[in-house]
Structure formats: structure tokens, C-alpha cells
Design a protein around this motif. Sequence first.
Motif, PDB file in Angstrom:
ATOM      1  N   GLU A   1      -6.858   4.582  -6.951  1.00 43.59           N
ATOM      2  CA  GLU A   1      -7.652   4.092  -5.765  1.00 43.59           C
ATOM      3  C   GLU A   1      -8.328   2.750  -5.687  1.00 43.59           C
ATOM      4  OE1 GLU A   1      -7.873   5.713  -3.175  1.00 43.59           O
ATOM      5  OE2 GLU A   1      -7.375   7.850  -3.778  1.00 43.59           O
ATOM      6  N   ASP A   2      -8.551   2.142  -6.742  1.00 44.43           N
ATOM      7  CA  ASP A   2      -9.021   0.732  -6.870  1.00 44.43           C
ATOM      8  C   ASP A   2      -8.100  -0.131  -6.749  1.00 44.43           C
ATOM      9  OD1 ASP A   2     -11.649   1.967  -7.751  1.00 44.43           O
ATOM     10  OD2 ASP A   2     -11.172   1.497  -9.875  1.00 44.43           O
ATOM     11  N   ASN A   3      -6.791   0.132  -6.830  1.00 42.27           N
ATOM     12  CA  ASN A   3      -5.745  -0.864  -6.495  1.00 42.27           C
ATOM     13  C   ASN A   3      -5.312  -0.718  -5.374  1.00 42.27           C
ATOM     14  OD1 ASN A   3      -6.559  -1.929  -8.965  1.00 42.27           O
ATOM     15  ND2 ASN A   3      -4.596  -2.120  -9.832  1.00 42.27           N
ATOM     16  N   ARG A   4      -5.462  -0.070  -4.270  1.00 42.77           N
ATOM     17  CA  ARG A   4      -4.860   0.176  -3.015  1.00 42.77           C
ATOM     18  C   ARG A   4      -4.649  -0.932  -2.156  1.00 42.77           C
ATOM     19  NH1 ARG A   4      -7.524   4.161   0.966  1.00 42.77           N
ATOM     20  NH2 ARG A   4      -9.357   3.395   0.444  1.00 42.77           N
ATOM     21  N   ASP A   5      -5.340  -1.919  -2.520  1.00 42.50           N
ATOM     22  CA  ASP A   5      -5.110  -3.427  -1.900  1.00 42.50           C
ATOM     23  C   ASP A   5      -3.739  -4.000  -2.406  1.00 42.50           C
ATOM     24  OD1 ASP A   5      -6.563  -3.681  -4.243  1.00 42.50           O
ATOM     25  OD2 ASP A   5      -7.573  -5.449  -3.611  1.00 42.50           O
ATOM     26  N   VAL A   6      -3.655  -3.612  -3.994  1.00 45.80           N
ATOM     27  CA  VAL A   6      -2.389  -4.352  -4.515  1.00 45.80           C
ATOM     28  C   VAL A   6      -1.083  -3.649  -4.034  1.00 45.80           C
ATOM     29  CG1 VAL A   6      -1.301  -4.405  -6.755  1.00 45.80           C
ATOM     30  CG2 VAL A   6      -3.746  -4.891  -6.559  1.00 45.80           C
ATOM     31  N   LEU A   7      -1.295  -2.192  -4.042  1.00 49.31           N
ATOM     32  CA  LEU A   7      -0.149  -1.460  -3.567  1.00 49.31           C
ATOM     33  C   LEU A   7       0.357  -1.720  -1.955  1.00 49.31           C
ATOM     34  CD1 LEU A   7       1.723   1.048  -3.681  1.00 49.31           C
ATOM     35  CD2 LEU A   7       0.034   2.445  -2.602  1.00 49.31           C
ATOM     36  N   LEU A   8      -0.718  -2.040  -1.185  1.00 50.16           N
ATOM     37  CA  LEU A   8      -0.654  -2.527   0.162  1.00 50.16           C
ATOM     38  C   LEU A   8       0.390  -3.975   0.414  1.00 50.16           C
ATOM     39  CD1 LEU A   8      -0.902  -1.973   3.284  1.00 50.16           C
ATOM     40  CD2 LEU A   8      -3.139  -3.230   3.236  1.00 50.16           C
ATOM     41  N   ALA A   9      -0.116  -4.681  -0.446  1.00 51.80           N
ATOM     42  CA  ALA A   9       0.609  -6.246  -0.625  1.00 51.80           C
ATOM     43  C   ALA A   9       1.870  -6.061  -1.045  1.00 51.80           C
ATOM     44  CB  ALA A   9      -0.456  -7.018  -1.453  1.00 51.80           C
ATOM     45  N   PHE A  10       1.922  -5.427  -2.032  1.00 51.95           N
ATOM     46  CA  PHE A  10       3.401  -4.909  -2.714  1.00 51.95           C
ATOM     47  C   PHE A  10       4.398  -4.302  -1.602  1.00 51.95           C
ATOM     48  CE2 PHE A  10       6.349  -1.880  -4.638  1.00 51.95           C
ATOM     49  CZ  PHE A  10       7.320  -2.881  -5.421  1.00 51.95           C
ATOM     50  N   LEU A  11       3.868  -3.131  -0.924  1.00 47.47           N
ATOM     51  CA  LEU A  11       4.606  -2.452   0.077  1.00 47.47           C
ATOM     52  C   LEU A  11       5.235  -3.386   1.144  1.00 47.47           C
ATOM     53  CD1 LEU A  11       2.848   1.051   0.354  1.00 47.47           C
ATOM     54  CD2 LEU A  11       5.130   0.359  -0.939  1.00 47.47           C
ATOM     55  N   ASN A  12       3.907  -4.435   1.758  1.00 44.92           N
ATOM     56  CA  ASN A  12       4.250  -5.090   2.884  1.00 44.92           C
ATOM     57  C   ASN A  12       5.385  -6.187   2.471  1.00 44.92           C
ATOM     58  OD1 ASN A  12       3.255  -4.081   4.963  1.00 44.92           O
ATOM     59  ND2 ASN A  12       1.278  -5.023   4.461  1.00 44.92           N
ATOM     60  N   CYS A  13       5.507  -6.645   1.203  1.00 43.53           N
ATOM     61  CA  CYS A  13       6.564  -7.659   0.784  1.00 43.53           C
ATOM     62  C   CYS A  13       7.810  -6.906   0.795  1.00 43.53           C
ATOM     63  CB  CYS A  13       6.419  -8.425  -0.603  1.00 43.53           C
ATOM     64  SG  CYS A  13       5.161  -9.401  -0.560  1.00 43.53           S
ATOM     65  N   VAL A  14       7.923  -5.525   0.177  1.00 47.06           N
ATOM     66  CA  VAL A  14       9.152  -4.722   0.350  1.00 47.06           C
ATOM     67  C   VAL A  14       9.520  -4.605   1.927  1.00 47.06           C
ATOM     68  CG1 VAL A  14      10.056  -2.398  -0.343  1.00 47.06           C
ATOM     69  CG2 VAL A  14       8.637  -3.579  -1.610  1.00 47.06           C
ATOM     70  N   LEU A  15       8.667  -4.101   2.841  1.00 42.31           N
ATOM     71  CA  LEU A  15       9.202  -3.740   4.120  1.00 42.31           C
ATOM     72  C   LEU A  15       9.215  -4.966   4.948  1.00 42.31           C
ATOM     73  CD1 LEU A  15       6.638  -0.821   4.715  1.00 42.31           C
ATOM     74  CD2 LEU A  15       8.652  -0.591   3.942  1.00 42.31           C
ATOM     75  N   ALA A  16       9.044  -6.246   4.251  1.00 41.47           N
ATOM     76  CA  ALA A  16       9.292  -7.441   5.189  1.00 41.47           C
ATOM     77  C   ALA A  16      10.923  -7.529   5.527  1.00 41.47           C
ATOM     78  CB  ALA A  16       8.816  -8.583   4.568  1.00 41.47           C
ATOM     79  N   ALA A  17      11.577  -6.876   4.552  1.00 38.76           N
ATOM     80  CA  ALA A  17      13.137  -7.000   4.755  1.00 38.76           C
ATOM     81  C   ALA A  17      13.688  -5.742   5.464  1.00 38.76           C
ATOM     82  CB  ALA A  17      13.707  -6.901   3.353  1.00 38.76           C
ATOM     83  N   GLY A  18      12.746  -4.920   6.009  1.00 38.52           N
ATOM     84  CA  GLY A  18      13.181  -3.519   6.695  1.00 38.52           C
ATOM     85  C   GLY A  18      13.416  -4.036   8.224  1.00 38.52           C
ATOM     86  N   GLU A  19      13.022  -3.008   9.267  1.00 31.78           N
ATOM     87  CA  GLU A  19      13.228  -3.085  10.305  1.00 31.78           C
ATOM     88  C   GLU A  19      12.078  -2.599  11.178  1.00 31.78           C
ATOM     89  OE1 GLU A  19      16.836  -3.372  12.248  1.00 31.78           O
ATOM     90  OE2 GLU A  19      17.877  -3.707  10.546  1.00 31.78           O
ATOM     91  N   GLY A  20      11.265  -1.882  10.378  1.00 32.02           N
ATOM     92  CA  GLY A  20      10.050  -1.389  10.941  1.00 32.02           C
ATOM     93  C   GLY A  20       8.825  -2.487  10.904  1.00 32.02           C
ATOM     94  N   PRO A  21       7.451  -2.032  11.610  1.00 35.10           N
ATOM     95  CA  PRO A  21       6.589  -2.635  11.445  1.00 35.10           C
ATOM     96  C   PRO A  21       5.721  -2.660   9.969  1.00 35.10           C
ATOM     97  CG  PRO A  21       5.963  -0.634  12.458  1.00 35.10           C
ATOM     98  CD  PRO A  21       7.347  -0.729  12.225  1.00 35.10           C
ATOM     99  N   LEU A  22       5.314  -3.798   9.685  1.00 37.49           N
ATOM    100  CA  LEU A  22       4.465  -3.977   8.235  1.00 37.49           C
ATOM    101  C   LEU A  22       3.204  -2.873   8.434  1.00 37.49           C
ATOM    102  CD1 LEU A  22       4.810  -7.653   7.659  1.00 37.49           C
ATOM    103  CD2 LEU A  22       6.180  -5.680   6.838  1.00 37.49           C
ATOM    104  N   LEU A  23       2.656  -2.577   7.238  1.00 41.64           N
ATOM    105  CA  LEU A  23       1.408  -1.720   6.869  1.00 41.64           C
ATOM    106  C   LEU A  23      -0.124  -2.430   7.306  1.00 41.64           C
ATOM    107  CD1 LEU A  23       2.704   0.289   4.350  1.00 41.64           C
ATOM    108  CD2 LEU A  23       3.199   0.518   6.527  1.00 41.64           C
ATOM    109  N   THR A  24      -0.804  -1.863   7.887  1.00 35.52           N
ATOM    110  CA  THR A  24      -2.308  -2.513   7.799  1.00 35.52           C
ATOM    111  C   THR A  24      -3.222  -1.828   7.018  1.00 35.52           C
ATOM    112  OG1 THR A  24      -2.869  -0.951   9.674  1.00 35.52           O
ATOM    113  CG2 THR A  24      -2.240  -3.058  10.219  1.00 35.52           C
ATOM    114  N   GLU A  25      -2.877  -0.473   6.417  1.00 35.50           N
ATOM    115  CA  GLU A  25      -3.654   0.257   5.557  1.00 35.50           C
ATOM    116  C   GLU A  25      -2.833   1.491   5.073  1.00 35.50           C
ATOM    117  OE1 GLU A  25      -7.817   3.069   5.664  1.00 35.50           O
ATOM    118  OE2 GLU A  25      -7.244   1.844   7.539  1.00 35.50           O
ATOM    119  N   VAL A  26      -3.130   1.599   3.571  1.00 37.77           N
ATOM    120  CA  VAL A  26      -2.372   2.932   2.829  1.00 37.77           C
ATOM    121  C   VAL A  26      -3.255   3.649   2.425  1.00 37.77           C
ATOM    122  CG1 VAL A  26      -2.049   1.317   0.981  1.00 37.77           C
ATOM    123  CG2 VAL A  26      -0.230   3.061   1.630  1.00 37.77           C
ATOM    124  N   GLU A  27      -3.085   4.926   2.220  1.00 37.41           N
ATOM    125  CA  GLU A  27      -3.614   5.730   1.570  1.00 37.41           C
ATOM    126  C   GLU A  27      -2.712   6.444   0.491  1.00 37.41           C
ATOM    127  OE1 GLU A  27      -5.140  10.579   2.081  1.00 37.41           O
ATOM    128  OE2 GLU A  27      -4.581   9.395   3.854  1.00 37.41           O
TER     129      GLU A  27
END
Length: 328
Positions: free
Chosen positions: A20-46
Motif C-alpha cells: 500500500e505504501d508504494n502504490r505511487d511506485v506501481l503506478l509509475a512503473f505501470l504507466n511506463c509499461v502501458l506507454a507502449a500499448g494502445e490504451g490510455p495511461l493510468l491516473t490512479e491504481v488500487e
Amino acid sequence: MKELLDPRNDFVFKRIFGSEDNRDVLLAFLNCVLAAGEGPLLTEVEVQNPYTDKDSPSDKQSIFDIWAKASDGSLIDVEMQLFNKYDIEKRTLYYWSKRYSSQLQEGQSYKELNRCITINLLNFSIIPNDLYHNVFHLRERSSGIILCNDIEVHIMEFSKLNHCAMPAGSGLLNWLLFLKNDDSYDWEALRLNEPKLDKAMDTLQFLSQDKEARILYEQRQKYLHDQASMLDWAIDNGLKKGLEQGLVQGLEQGLEQGLEQGLEQGLEQGIKKGIEKGLEQGRLEGQYKKAAEIAGNMLELGIDMATIVKASGLSHAEVEDIRIKRKL
């Protein structure tokens, strides 16, 4: 300072990205992954299955994948794999389909379904190209038109990072080089490229200094190595043992039948046919015994029934019979 733990260990990976303390780390990592995809980036993650002290590194029931849900409803599964469990392509689609279909409750419309994203980080290679990051969608062959954005599969392979130069700016490569845990790359440069990596690195350093975390890490490493070794042993020894037993038994039966036929048709012709028939029967029995041995060992490893049926070639009923006989 003690040697750093390997962040590719799924237990450590989840402590870094699935708390829970590192949700911001997960969000940053996921957006770097998804940047190569076709959908929108994420603004928040649970994080839907955050790491807790109840997660036992040696318990095969513990789930060290990361299940997350974005604010737009997207469901994301992140899985770290140190060892090849085979048929991972089909396994990926199977678990993606279960996650996708689990969204609907009785009476709900199909329009309620959100995109499901699977992210596999592999310490081995399965894709026959030189790309360390491959992204898969469901699209038309000729025009490239996507049928539906709801399926998105990312496969990243650490083995293809060996010749990558230090990145000059932000992006996914910084995260993957951190996870690869290679001393040849400059952590300070990676921090500057990706500010959120600073928190991920601090978490790894803290875990590496924590006595309890190191004990749990070593338990998980042992479990993963033992599991991989058992699977390799089951495949190698099941094949060898099945062939040896099948050949001996088949030759004995074939010689007996061939001698009986030889009394009527001639000893030479009878032995020839008997050996041929025995070899064929031996091959069939050897193949079944090999498959049964592999299926039994895979059941002991806790591998799901569908994967065992596919890998062994046995029927569901035959695998179930083996499970009952082994009292699993």
C-alpha cells in the motif's frame, strides 16, 4: 552493506510494487509499461491483493502476482517468473480469460466489461525476436484494426537486456535495468531518469538490510528452485523410465507372441513379427507410463488440471484417476 536481494524474486517484487505504501511506485512503473500499448495511461491504481505478513514464501497457495485496478476500471495482473513453467503463452491467456469473465455478475450487460491487462516479466525468453518488450492485442491480420481494446498482454524478457545501453532519458528500460539487478548499470543515472525509482531502490535496500525479510527471501528462493528442479526431474525421468520399462515389457510380450505364431508360420517370421509388435506395444505403454509419471509429479507441484492434461496428453479422467491413486 549486505548484498542486495534480487528484485526479480516474486516475493521481493511484490514487497516493492505490491504494498500500500508504494502504490505511487506501481503506478509509475505501470504507466511506463502501458506507454507502449494502445490504451490510455493510468491516473490512479488500487492494489487488490496487497502484500501482507500472512503471505508465506514457501506456501504454494500464496499469490505473489500483483492484482491491481485502475480508476478507469482496467484490471491489471503483473507476474514475475524466474523459471519457465512451460506453455506460458496458453497459461497467460487462460488466466486473462478468468480475470476478464469474473467481472460480470448475474444479469449484468457485456458493456460492463473493462479491459484486462496482463504483464509478464520473464527471466527467460519465449518470443522469437530481439525485442525485450512485446505487446499483444487482438487485431485484424491485414489492416491491423483492433477488434477490441479489452485484451492487452505485455511480455518482457530480461534475457534480451544484455546488450542494451544505458538509457538517456525516462522510460521502461530504466525500470527493467533496475529489476535485472546488474552492477554494470549506474543506479544514480537510473534515479535521475525515473524519479520514482528512487523509492523502489530505497525499499530494496531496506529489505536487503532487514534480517526477517532476508530469511523470507531465502525461503522463497529455495522454494522456487526446488519447484523448478522437481518439474525438470519429472519430465526427464518420466521420459527415461517410461521408455526403458515400456521397451523391456514390450520385447518380452512380443517375443512370446512371436514364438507362438512361429510354430504355425515359421520361427523366423514369427520372431520378426513378434519383435515388431512388441516394440510398438512397448512404445505405447512407455508413452503412457511417461505421461502418467509426468502428470503425477505435476499434480504434486500443485499445477492446475488443464495445464496437466495439455502437457501430458492424458484425458481429464486419467489425470483424475492418478490424483486419486496418489491421494492428492
